[in-house]
Write a protein that holds these residues in place. Sequence first.
Motif, PDB file in Angstrom:
ATOM      1  N   SER A 195       0.824  -1.204   0.000  1.00 57.90           N
ATOM      2  CA  SER A 195       0.000   0.000   0.000  1.00 57.90           C
ATOM      3  C   SER A 195       0.863   1.261   0.000  1.00 57.90           C
ATOM      4  O   SER A 195       0.598   2.206  -0.747  1.00 57.90           O
ATOM      5  N   GLY A 240       2.824   1.495  -3.347  1.00 59.40           N
ATOM      6  CA  GLY A 240       1.874   1.789  -4.416  1.00 59.40           C
ATOM      7  C   GLY A 240       1.474   3.247  -4.455  1.00 59.40           C
ATOM      8  O   GLY A 240       1.168   3.789  -5.521  1.00 59.40           O
ATOM      9  N   ALA A 241       1.481   3.896  -3.289  1.00 54.65           N
ATOM     10  CA  ALA A 241       1.075   5.300  -3.217  1.00 54.65           C
ATOM     11  C   ALA A 241       2.261   6.254  -3.270  1.00 54.65           C
ATOM     12  O   ALA A 241       2.065   7.469  -3.397  1.00 54.65           O
ATOM     13  N   THR A 289       4.800   8.211  -4.861  1.00 59.65           N
ATOM     14  CA  THR A 289       5.113   8.688  -6.207  1.00 59.65           C
ATOM     15  C   THR A 289       6.579   9.058  -6.391  1.00 59.65           C
ATOM     16  O   THR A 289       7.003   9.335  -7.506  1.00 59.65           O
ATOM     17  N   PRO A 349      -4.353   1.882  -7.628  1.00 63.94           N
ATOM     18  CA  PRO A 349      -3.497   3.049  -7.852  1.00 63.94           C
ATOM     19  C   PRO A 349      -4.039   3.892  -9.000  1.00 63.94           C
ATOM     20  O   PRO A 349      -4.865   3.424  -9.791  1.00 63.94           O
ATOM     21  N   ARG A 394       0.165   5.205 -12.313  1.00 66.69           N
ATOM     22  CA  ARG A 394       1.121   4.943 -11.229  1.00 66.69           C
ATOM     23  C   ARG A 394       2.082   3.822 -11.587  1.00 66.69           C
ATOM     24  O   ARG A 394       3.280   3.909 -11.323  1.00 66.69           O
TER      25      ARG A 394
END
Length: 386
Positions: free
Chosen positions: A278, A281-282, A284, A314, A318
Motif C-alpha cells: 500500500s 503503491g502510493a 510517487t 493506484p 502509477r
Amino acid sequence: MRQVFYLPGFDPREPETYWGLFRRESRITSDRRGIRIAVSEPVRAGDGISLDWDVTGAIDGATTQVRYSLLRWDDIVRARFPRTNLRRLVEVPALWWRLWRSGYLKVFRREARRFHRVILGVHGLYLAFVVLSLALAAGLVSLAPLPGLAQTALVPLLAYAILGLVMHVTRGKPLYVAHLVDDTAFTHEHASGREQAMHRRLDPWAERIRAAEGHASEIVVIGHSSSSFLALEALDRALAQDPGFGSRGTPVTLVTIGSVIPWITLDARAERARAALSRIGAETRFGWLDIRAKWDWLSIHLRDPLSASGLTAPPPDRIGVLRVSIADLIEPEIVARRRWNLFRMHFQLLMSSRAPGAFDYAAFVAGPEPVHEAVARLGAPAKVGA
C-alpha cells in the motif's frame, strides 16, 4: 553509474548461476542488437549478502556503467528446500486448512487463475504421491510372510521411503513438485511472520539500497518471481530507515518481473506485506514498472497488484505495465518444446529477445536509456506484442 539491486526468486542455486546467465545472455544480446555489453567477474561481498559485478554497455559512442548487485538468499532457500517429507506431511495439511478457512483459496483462484491451477496441481500431485506410496507399500508388504501387526507397522515406514524417492525424482523438471510445495510454505510463513530469516536479510539489503542514493545516477530495484514482493518490502524498509529516501535527486525505480505479489498479500496474515504494498503503491517518489507475460503460468498478471490484493487501486499512470510476447523472445519451434517446462518459461524474461524492438533484459539493464526515463515514457500501461 546506474545501480541495479536484483532479487532472485526462491532458488537454492549458487548466485554465480545468475551471473553466468546474465553474461551469456548479454553476449547474445550484443550479437543481435549491436550493443557491446561487457560483464566483469563477480565478487562475493564480505558480509555475504550479495554477489556484485560491473556491466558496461556501449552503443553509438555512448557508454553506460552499471553496478549489478544480487541479493543472496540461496542459503535461506537451502534451509527450507528440500524439506523432509515428515515436515511436509505435518505442515502442508495445516497450511491448506488455514487458507481454506480464511477464504484465501476463493480470491486466489479469481486473481491468479493459471498460477492457482499450478499451485493447486502440484499439491494435488503431492497428495497423489502420498496415497500411491501407501498403496504400493501395502501391496509389497502383503507379499511378505509376516504377522499382521508387523505388516501394519512396516507399511508406513516403507511408504515413507517410497515417497522420499518419488519426491527426489520430481524435485526438478518437468514437475518441480517439491520445489513449488516448499516455495508455497515459505511464502505463507513469510506472510505470517513465522519465517524470520528473510526478514532479517532484508534489513541490511534495504540499507544498501538507501546508501546508494547520491552515489549512483539512478537506483533500480528488480524483483523476479517470489522476489517481486521481497523487492517492494526492501524499498519499504529503505523508506522506513530514511523517510527522505528518494527525494534527493537520485531517481528510484522498482521493476517487478514475473510478479506473484498477490500470492502473499491475499493471505489474511500478510499484514506487513500488504502495508508495504500500500505504501509503495502510493509513493510517487518511486517509479514502478511491472513486466508481464500472459504465457508465464508462474506469475500473476491479470491486473495491478494493489487491486488484486484487495487494496485501493493506484492511479492509472502509477504503475507502468509492459506486456511481452513470447514470439518476440524465442522462435515458435522453441516455444513448442518449452511450453510445458514452466520454470524455463518463467526465466525467459531474463533472457535475450530475438525481436529488435522487444523487451530484452540485458539491453534494459545496460542500455543507454535510464530506466526511470523508460518508465516515465511508458506512463500509462503500455503493450508490446501480445
